[in-house]
Design a protein around this motif. Structure first.
Motif, PDB file in Angstrom:
ATOM      1  N   GLY A   1      -3.620  -7.505  -2.243  1.00 47.45           N
ATOM      2  CA  GLY A   1      -5.065  -7.278  -2.218  1.00 47.45           C
ATOM      3  C   GLY A   1      -5.544  -6.559  -3.465  1.00 47.45           C
ATOM      4  O   GLY A   1      -6.550  -6.932  -4.080  1.00 47.45           O
TER       5      GLY A   1
ATOM      6  N   ARG B   1      -9.572   3.097  -5.471  1.00 45.76           N
ATOM      7  CA  ARG B   1     -10.860   2.909  -4.810  1.00 45.76           C
ATOM      8  C   ARG B   1     -11.951   2.456  -5.784  1.00 45.76           C
ATOM      9  O   ARG B   1     -13.123   2.609  -5.495  1.00 45.76           O
ATOM     10  CB  ARG B   1     -11.308   4.217  -4.144  1.00 45.76           C
TER      11      ARG B   1
ATOM     12  N   GLU C   1      -9.554   0.293   2.086  1.00 48.14           N
ATOM     13  CA  GLU C   1      -9.921  -0.792   3.006  1.00 48.14           C
ATOM     14  C   GLU C   1      -8.686  -1.564   3.461  1.00 48.14           C
ATOM     15  O   GLU C   1      -8.535  -1.877   4.651  1.00 48.14           O
ATOM     16  CB  GLU C   1     -10.917  -1.737   2.324  1.00 48.14           C
ATOM     17  N   LEU C   2      -7.809  -1.856   2.535  1.00 48.07           N
ATOM     18  CA  LEU C   2      -6.617  -2.640   2.858  1.00 48.07           C
ATOM     19  C   LEU C   2      -5.675  -1.876   3.775  1.00 48.07           C
ATOM     20  O   LEU C   2      -5.173  -2.423   4.769  1.00 48.07           O
ATOM     21  CB  LEU C   2      -5.897  -3.033   1.568  1.00 48.07           C
TER      22      LEU C   2
ATOM     23  N   LYS D   1     -13.219  -3.792  -5.391  1.00 48.98           N
ATOM     24  CA  LYS D   1     -13.026  -4.381  -4.076  1.00 48.98           C
ATOM     25  C   LYS D   1     -11.959  -5.466  -4.120  1.00 48.98           C
ATOM     26  O   LYS D   1     -11.933  -6.263  -5.068  1.00 48.98           O
ATOM     27  CB  LYS D   1     -14.343  -4.987  -3.581  1.00 48.98           C
ATOM     28  N   PRO D   2     -11.075  -5.546  -3.130  1.00 50.64           N
ATOM     29  CA  PRO D   2     -10.956  -4.632  -1.997  1.00 50.64           C
ATOM     30  C   PRO D   2     -10.274  -3.330  -2.429  1.00 50.64           C
ATOM     31  O   PRO D   2      -9.359  -3.353  -3.256  1.00 50.64           O
ATOM     32  CB  PRO D   2     -10.095  -5.398  -1.009  1.00 50.64           C
ATOM     33  N   THR D   3     -10.731  -2.215  -1.891  1.00 49.52           N
ATOM     34  CA  THR D   3     -10.117  -0.943  -2.231  1.00 49.52           C
ATOM     35  C   THR D   3      -8.804  -0.776  -1.473  1.00 49.52           C
ATOM     36  O   THR D   3      -8.574  -1.397  -0.433  1.00 49.52           O
ATOM     37  CB  THR D   3     -11.033   0.233  -1.875  1.00 49.52           C
TER      38      THR D   3
END
Length: 416
Positions: free
Chosen positions: A405, A371, A379-380, A374-376
């Motif tokens: 990601g 985390r 989120e993915l 970005k992207p964490t």
């Protein structure tokens, strides 16, 4: 929350800053948090602190959870904000430390850091300089809630292995009971849902290989564990895709569902909502008999000191006290949370059981390790898991999306 409501919250915070600047004494300090529901407990704890430190008074101030990062960062950027800031952990914390908003803590300024286990301190440590900036306040455990009365009435025993889980779920469904209350309507919890059921199939070796750069989420072990989630769909409520976590909780505490994948952070809430509930909190099903039961654990956040505080000495004194056994004992009793402080006595039988499960817990992989940029990973995973559970993508595709990601910023995944 709308921009107008955010503006109003910021205006209210600004008013509080101005008021504090006009009337505060050197020993009046403020504690900022998103935990409005904990106000009574913290005020009782702060009263204990003031008894021991009569020259310091602590004011509890809370802000909306969904906008807390914005409100805090806006205040701190202006050189204002609370003297002590309740923080989340890991990547959430790091963004504020990078900006220079928090005071580093060490054994000289916060001796009670010595009361914290190593994995707790990691949650409040900035990776770049290895210094602690937030004293950890609680661990959270993810596992399986069991409605014991539902099982007794159905003449069934709660499962411990995956095979037993499927067998019991079939029997419950035949009796008109939802085996598993969960749906996929709450993004933040969906990530926890994945961790709860996949970690027992992954084991500590997978975590070691992943963090050492020896493998990625494309690993067959992870793909196979994701595939197990698809077997749960037959035992979740009809229309599970749209059922949110709050609704799932109501299905569980009302007795309409026998089990709920959830967090220890809800034990106190469920008891309040249904004082008569007869529930247990156990490790999710093991891959096979003889395996070590493994819940998932992470640290929720901590207590940081505003680097621009005009009352830094008093703020550090408060944070140091919040790392003592005296604080931890009462904190756990009042809030039903597991304090990471060594030696804390947990009198609640169920909470003590959860603390025992933590001794062999797996980490919440995305939260603890992925985390920070970005992207964490959160989120993915949150974006893909609903697609996988609805059948629009495969476990292999989710694993590839997650790996690719993260490879945008996580060097060990690049080129793999």
């Amino acid at each position: 929350m709308s921009r107008r409501r955010i503006g109003l919250a910021l205006a209210a915070a600004s008013f509080a800053w101005g008021l504090a600047a006009g009337v505060a004494h050197a020993t009046d300090i403020s504690f900022w948090t998103w935990r409005q529901e904990d106000k009574a407990a913290y005020n009782e704890l702060f009263a204990d602190f003031t008894k021991a430190n009569p020259d310091i008074h602590v004011k509890f101030e809370s802000f909306p959870d969904e906008n807390y990062p914005t409100i805090v960062s806006t205040a701190l950027a202006a050189g204002k904000g609370g003297d002590v800031i309740h923080t989340h952990a890991y990547g959430w914390l790091e963004q504020f430390v990078k900006a220079g908003y928090f005071e580093p803590q060490d054994l000289t300024t916060v001796p009670s850091l010595a009361n914290q286990p190593a994995d707790a301190l990691v949650a409040g440590t900035y990776r770049a300089d290895k210094k602690v900036y937030s004293l950890p306040f609680a661990s959270q455990t993810l596992g399986l809630f069991i409605n014991k009365d539902v099982f007794t009435k159905a003449g069934l025993t709660p499962p411990t292995t995956w095979g037993e889980f499927i067998t019991v779920s079939k029997a419950l469904k035949e009796k008109g009971i939802y085996p598993l209350a969960n749906g996929m309507g709450t993004s933040w919890f969906n990530e926890m849902f994945v961790a709860i059921f996949t970690n027992p199939f992954l084991g500590q070796d997978f975590v070691s290989d992943l963090t050492a750069g020896k493998t990625t989420f494309k690993d067959p072990r992870y793909v196979a564990a994701l595939g197990k989630l698809l077997e749960l769909r037959d035992y979740m409520p009809p229309g599970f895709e749209g059922i949110d976590y709050d609704t799932a909780g109501q299905l569980f505490i009302s007795g309409k569902a026998a089990m709920l994948a959830g967090g220890s952070f809800d034990i106190a809430s469920y008891r309040t909502q249904n004082p008569a509930i007869n529930m247990d909190f156990v490790a999710p099903p093991m891959a096979k008999a003889g395996d070590t039961p493994q819940v998932t654990k992470f640290f929720d956040g901590g207590y940081a000191v505003n680097a621009k505080s005009a009352n830094k000495e008093a703020a550090l004194k408060l944070v140091n006290w919040m790392g003592t056994k005296e604080f931890g004992d009462k904190f756990s009793a009042l809030l039903g949370n597991i304090s990471p402080i060594k030696g804390v006595v947990i009198k609640d039988e169920l909470l003590a059981h959860v603390a025992k499960l933590n001794e062999t817990a797996m980490p919440h992989i995305n939260v603890v390790y992925f985390r920070f940029e970005k992207p964490t990973g959160s989120e993915l995973l949150q974006g893909d898991i609903t697609k996988m559970m609805s059948g629009s993508i495969t476990p292999d595709q989710l694993a590839a999306d997650l790996t690719d990601g993260l490879a945008k910023w996580y060097q060990p995944f690049q080129g793999k």
